[in-house]
Design a protein around this motif. Structure first.
Motif, PDB file in Angstrom:
ATOM      1  N   ASP A  36       0.708  -1.503  -0.035  1.00  0.00           N
ATOM      2  CA  ASP A  36      -0.214   0.092   0.053  1.00  0.00           C
ATOM      3  C   ASP A  36       0.934   1.380   0.133  1.00  0.00           C
ATOM      4  O   ASP A  36       2.016   1.085   0.879  1.00  0.00           O
ATOM      5  CB  ASP A  36      -0.959  -0.126   1.203  1.00  0.00           C
ATOM      6  N   THR A  43       2.375   2.967   3.151  1.00  0.00           N
ATOM      7  CA  THR A  43       3.645   2.476   4.017  1.00  0.00           C
ATOM      8  C   THR A  43       4.869   3.239   3.511  1.00  0.00           C
ATOM      9  O   THR A  43       5.628   3.284   4.520  1.00  0.00           O
ATOM     10  CB  THR A  43       3.816   1.171   3.398  1.00  0.00           C
ATOM     11  N   THR A  63      -3.329   3.441   5.555  1.00  0.00           N
ATOM     12  CA  THR A  63      -3.734   2.767   4.420  1.00  0.00           C
ATOM     13  C   THR A  63      -4.442   3.546   3.538  1.00  0.00           C
ATOM     14  O   THR A  63      -5.288   4.150   3.975  1.00  0.00           O
ATOM     15  CB  THR A  63      -4.487   1.494   4.878  1.00  0.00           C
ATOM     16  N   ASP A  67      -5.327   2.291   0.059  1.00  0.00           N
ATOM     17  CA  ASP A  67      -6.125   1.706  -0.574  1.00  0.00           C
ATOM     18  C   ASP A  67      -5.603   1.942  -2.074  1.00  0.00           C
ATOM     19  O   ASP A  67      -6.323   1.773  -3.042  1.00  0.00           O
ATOM     20  CB  ASP A  67      -7.639   1.838  -0.476  1.00  0.00           C
ATOM     21  N   LYS A  90      -2.290   0.496  -4.205  1.00  0.00           N
ATOM     22  CA  LYS A  90      -1.257  -0.615  -4.164  1.00  0.00           C
ATOM     23  C   LYS A  90      -0.067  -0.132  -5.102  1.00  0.00           C
ATOM     24  O   LYS A  90      -0.372   0.483  -6.123  1.00  0.00           O
ATOM     25  CB  LYS A  90      -1.705  -1.920  -4.564  1.00  0.00           C
TER      26      LYS A  90
END
Length: 266
Positions: free
Chosen positions: A41, A44, A50, A52, A54
């Motif tokens: 994600d 990070t 988060t 959402d 990627k």
């Protein structure tokens, strides 16, 4: 909301762009592209929250599925040309801070952008101070034709000289015209010690050391006097107002704009 894809999101500049896009009221992160951290994600990279979104290494797929309107690219000379071409073919408008694009790639990018009627902003520097430095240097060159440039960057920067230094030199040469500077037959006892040579003898010196971010001095010399125009970057945050301005303006452009000064000083 402007949907933004960030290419090179895990890099130093990529992370700053990520923070800026998340903080702005009119921009939304829709895709995060990097050859590292595939599948993680994007949050990070910052606080760990988060998002959402990627991280993916597949740029074409990310642009095709995310609904991106603008792609911001801060990768490097090895990938920037292909990334921008991929974005334009996908109908996405590039904002490019990576330098070192080849002449062939630049020509293809210009042709694609024009044919697809898409805006594309390629900027060697996004800081207002650096753009003013270039503007002031070009003006000074009318009166001080003898000039050298010293640029200093962190030791992870791959290309030398910097895009900002080349842009500064080009603007100076436009103003002073054909001018032979210095001793024609000077001898370098160590190859390259006098720096890289632009047309007319203008020299650019590149320093790469840890501790630097981005710094440049334009030094003019004449009998009994020197004039120095200098810009220092102490934090990458200073690039972000220019990046956000480019994201907003590229949506209203057609074709390639090279240099943010063409939008800032229009």
């Amino acid at each position: 909301m402007i949907k933004v894809a960030i290419c090179g999101v895990a890099g130093r500049m990529g992370r700053e762009v990520l923070k800026a896009v998340l903080a702005a009221e009119d921009t939304e992160l829709c895709a995060a592209i990097d050859i590292f951290n595939d599948g993680l994600d994007a949050g990070t990279l910052l606080s760990g929250e988060t998002l959402d979104v990627k991280i993916t290494s597949n740029l074409a797929e990310a642009l095709a599925t995310s609904g991106a309107e603008v792609m911001v690219d801060f990768t490097d000379t090895r990938s920037v040309g292909a990334n921008v071409i991929t974005a334009l073919k996908a109908g996405v408008r590039p904002v490019v801070g990576a330098t070192g694009m080849s002449a062939d790639d630049f020509a293809e990018v210009s042709k694609l952008a024009q044919n697809k009627r898409l805006g594309c902003i390629i900027a060697p520097n996004f800081t207002i101070g650096a753009l003013l430095m270039i503007k002031f240097a070009a003006e000074a060159a009318k009166y001080f034709p003898n000039v050298e440039i010293i640029e200093k960057h962190h030791d992870q920067k791959l290309d030398a000289p910097s895009g900002t230094a080349i842009k500064t030199a080009e603007k100076i040469i436009e103003q002073r015209g054909d001018f032979q500077q210095g001793v024609v037959l000077e001898e370098e006892k160590i190859a390259g010690v006098r720096g890289g040579k632009m047309p007319g003898g203008l020299r650019i010196h590149s320093v790469r050391l840890p501790g630097f971010v981005a710094h440049q001095e334009v030094i003019f010399g004449d009998v009994g006097q020197t004039l120095t125009i200098r810009h220092d970057t102490t934090s990458r945050e200073c690039f972000m107002p220019g990046v956000l301005m480019a994201i907003r303006k590229v949506l209203r452009l057609e074709g390639v704009v090279y240099g943010l000064e063409n939008l800032l000083f229009e």
